[in-house]
Structure formats: structure tokens, C-alpha cells
Design an enzyme around this catalytic site. Structure first.
Site, PDB file in Angstrom:
ATOM      1  N   ARG A  86     -12.792  23.532  13.343  1.00 34.84           N
ATOM      2  CA  ARG A  86     -13.853  23.956  12.431  1.00 34.84           C
ATOM      3  C   ARG A  86     -13.352  23.981  10.992  1.00 34.84           C
ATOM      4  NH1 ARG A  86     -15.551  29.942  13.360  1.00 34.84           N
ATOM      5  NH2 ARG A  86     -14.447  30.439  11.441  1.00 34.84           N
ATOM      6  N   HIS A  98     -22.670  35.348  17.921  1.00 36.32           N
ATOM      7  CA  HIS A  98     -22.159  35.795  16.632  1.00 36.32           C
ATOM      8  C   HIS A  98     -22.536  34.817  15.525  1.00 36.32           C
ATOM      9  CE1 HIS A  98     -19.202  32.823  17.923  1.00 36.32           C
ATOM     10  NE2 HIS A  98     -18.819  32.710  16.658  1.00 36.32           N
ATOM     11  N   HIS A 134     -24.461  31.697  17.105  1.00 30.06           N
ATOM     12  CA  HIS A 134     -24.098  30.712  18.110  1.00 30.06           C
ATOM     13  C   HIS A 134     -23.245  31.341  19.202  1.00 30.06           C
ATOM     14  CE1 HIS A 134     -21.074  30.522  14.900  1.00 30.06           C
ATOM     15  NE2 HIS A 134     -20.180  30.211  15.832  1.00 30.06           N
ATOM     16  N   ASP A 139     -20.455  33.419  12.178  1.00 34.66           N
ATOM     17  CA  ASP A 139     -19.027  33.367  11.857  1.00 34.66           C
ATOM     18  C   ASP A 139     -18.658  34.352  10.741  1.00 34.66           C
ATOM     19  OD1 ASP A 139     -18.386  31.457  13.767  1.00 34.66           O
ATOM     20  OD2 ASP A 139     -18.721  29.771  12.394  1.00 34.66           O
TER      21      ASP A 139
HETATM   22 FE   LIG Z   1     -18.165  30.872  15.799  1.00 34.32          FE
END
Ligand SMILES: [Fe+2]
Length: 355
Positions: A324, A153, A309, A155
């Protein structure tokens, strides 16, 4: 920095500059096309240090794979870095798509965000929200629901202006396993045959956070499913993106796909699935990827506009926590100048809001 053996005859007002692959401080060339059609190729003056070399004189850039990924050594990340260093990091990010920094154990959530905000405005996850006391920190804890992102995917592509950068910090890392793999979606486009490039440029895809969870996440736990139902899809988004967007900083064409794609505009679900598989197979081919073996204190930063990723879910019951910070992006633009659009934003009446 640029010099040319021949000066363009026209004034700058009469020139259209087309930057060809100038994503970094290492300018390879810039082509200037006059309105008359005459083209001038300007070469870099290699005797001058690049901006990256000036800002980071002790910099050590270790490339990790052929098409993306570099480890950057001798940099201590913080919110207090000089502007030139931040600009240099931004340029390295545009060039390598994902960059890695070891030994950043001095960072906590606050300092991670103080650094990340130097790259742009921070934005919380649209449905999960931010960890209490932070602007954007999303914790991914393998012991809690939604903590294992084991699907290819980009983000948050279910919203129109999805994030441009993600800054991920390794907090608790398994003894073995738990690597992350990134793919270069610019290289994936660039290596397509011309016929598939043209097809991709005409396609638009609908991305949603309300995908068929059971079908896609066969390894999910009950906690994962509950997190998906009650938090991740608390507000349901559907957004149409061009399959090929023009990167706003590099001018590269990149593929916008991944596991949030539900269907393709104007195509049946069945045909859409085949189209998705076709283009995803190019995006995730080994030649387009780099894999990172995490240590606690590592930081990975990726250009979310030019990568996908996958967090490898091979570490069993070992504990893994990464956090994150996310930098706000802009609305993608197609090769013919049309912008992505969010068609649906609907709050579930029964949703339990995240803290
Ligand atoms: Fe992600």
C-alpha cells in the site's frame, strides 16, 4: 460547461454557490443561491465531453455495485501520466469511492509510488513506518505479524489528518479467498433516518491504535500479537473525530468510525459500544458494499475519507502479499466547523521500532 436558461441577476460577488453532488466530471447540476434567497439551478451542457472523457478517451468504466466501486479499463498506471489523466482518475475516485485497475503487473514499489505521488504527498504509516527505500509503502504479508486486516476500518483514523487515498497493489494473491470489501460511508450517512443523522452529527468518537487487541482480534497469531504490541502501538495515539465529517472535495457528509473507535466523548464505554454497533451496522450493510476478487497485478485505490474496508481472512495458510502507498489527508471538519484533534501521542518506553 454550464449553461442556464435564466441568468442570475446578481453579480458573482453576491452569490453563494452550493454544489449539490458534483463529485465527478459528470456534473448533474449546481444550485446557486442568491443572498435574496432566490435559487437558480444550472444544468450541465451535455453536448460537451466531460473532463474524464477528454483525458481518457478510451476509458471503460465498469460499475461493480450500486453505491460504490468501478473497474477502470484501458489505463496503464505510471508516474508519467498526463496531468489531465491524473485529474480524471481523481474525479473517478471521488465519484466511485474505490476504483480498480487490472493488469498493472509492470508496477514495482518505486513506480507504484511515482504514480501515487501524483495524487498527493505520500505519508508513511505513523508507527509501522515505510518499507526500506520507499516513502510510504506498507507491506501486508499474511505470513508476518499484522498482515491480515480483517476488521472494518478506515486507514489510520487514530491520527487527526489521516490519509485521504490508499493505493493498494496485489503482489501475491491466493488461489481462492482473500477478497477485500469496501463500504461507502457517505451512502451510509445519507440513508440514515433523519433522527440518526442528527444524533451522528452531534457525536464525537475517540480513535486509538491501542485498542483491546485480544477482544477484537480473536483469530490473531502470536506473531500478530507481538507486532501489535511492539510495532503497531510503539507510539500510542488518541484522536477525537466528529462521527460525521464534511468531505473537503465533494461536500458530502461521511461517517468516521471503524475498529479504531474506543469510546464516544461524553458517553460511557457501554453506551459507546452500542452506538458503534448501531452506526457500523448501517455502514457495513450489503447495500453499501462492493467486493473485489484480487489477481496479482491489480491496483485498488480508495477514498479513505468516504469508505471503510475489510480484508476477508478466509484463505488459511495460502500466501497473500499486498503493498500500500498512502496519500496524506487533511484534518476532518465537523458539520458545525470544528476540527478533529489528537489528544494523546505517547511513545512506549519498551517499544521496538520498525525498520
Ligand atoms: Fe486498511
Amino acid at each position: 460547461m454550464l449553461s442556464s436558461s435564466r441568468k442570475p441577476a446578481n453579480t458573482i460577488e453576491n452569490l453563494i454557490c452550493t454544489a449539490e453532488r458534483i463529485a465527478t466530471g459528470e456534473w448533474r447540476s449546481i444550485v446557486v443561491t442568491c443572498r435574496t434567497g432566490r435559487r437558480e439551478q444550472l444544468e450541465p451542457d451535455v453536448t460537451q465531453p466531460t473532463l474524464v472523457e477528454t483525458a481518457l478517451p478510451n476509458l471503460d468504466v465498469v460499475r461493480l455495485a450500486g453505491r460504490l466501486g468501478a473497474e477502470i479499463r484501458n489505463v496503464r498506471l505510471s508516474g508519467d501520466l498526463p496531468d489531465a489523466t491524473i485529474t480524471a482518475i481523481n474525479q473517478l475516485l471521488l465519484k466511485h469511492k474505490v476504483i480498480f485497475f487490472r493488469d498493472q503487473g509492470h508496477l514495482d514499489d518505486g513506480e507504484q509510488e511515482r504514480f501515487a505521488v501524483r495524487l498527493g504527498n505520500l505519508v508513511p504509516h505513523p508507527t509501522v513506518g515505510a518499507t526500506k527505500g520507499t516513502s510510504s509503502i506498507l507491506e501486508l504479508d499474511s505470513n508476518r505479524g499484522g498482515g491480515r486486516a480483517d476488521q472494518w476500518h478506515t486507514d489510520v483514523t487514530f491520527v487527526d489528518a489521516y490519509p485521504k487515498f490508499s493505493v493498494l497493489r496485489g503482489v501475491v494473491i491466493p488461489e481462492f479467498g482473500g477478497d477485500t470489501i469496501w463500504s461507502n460511508t457517505a451512502a451510509a450517512y445519507e440513508h440514515l433516518p433523519a433522527t440518526l443523522k442528527r444524533l451522528a452529527e452531534e457525536l464525537w468518537a475517540v480513535h486509538s491504535n491501542a485498542y483491546d487487541y485480544a477482544a477484537v482480534r480473536s483469530r490473531a497469531t502470536e506473531a500478530d500479537r507481538k507486532h501489535f504490541e511492539e510495532v503497531f502501538t510503539g507510539t500510542i495515539y488518541e484522536t477525537e473525530h466528529p462521527v460525521v465529517r464534511v468531505h473537503p472535495e465533494t461536500g458530502e457528509r461521511t461517517l468516521v468510525l471503524g475498529n479504531f473507535v474506543q469510546r464516544f466523548v461524553g458517553h460511557s464505554k457501554a453506551d459507546g459500544q452500542k452506538l458503534l454497533e448501531l452506526f457500523q451496522s448501517h455502514i457495513t450493510s450489503p447495500e453499501n458494499t462492493v467486493r473485489w476478487r484480487w489477481q496479482a497485478g491489480d491496483v485498488a485505490i480508495w477514498d479513505n475519507r468516504a469508505t471503510q474496508h475489510y480484508a476477508v481472512n478466509d484463505y488459511g495458510d495460502q500466501h497473500r502479499i499486498v503493498r500500500r502507498a498512502t496519500v496524506d489527508g487533511d484534518v476532518p471538519v465537523s458539520v458545525d466547523g470544528r476540527r478533529s484533534v489528537t489528544r494523546t501521542k505517547a511513545t512506549k518506553p519498551t517499544a521496538v521500532k520498525a525498520a
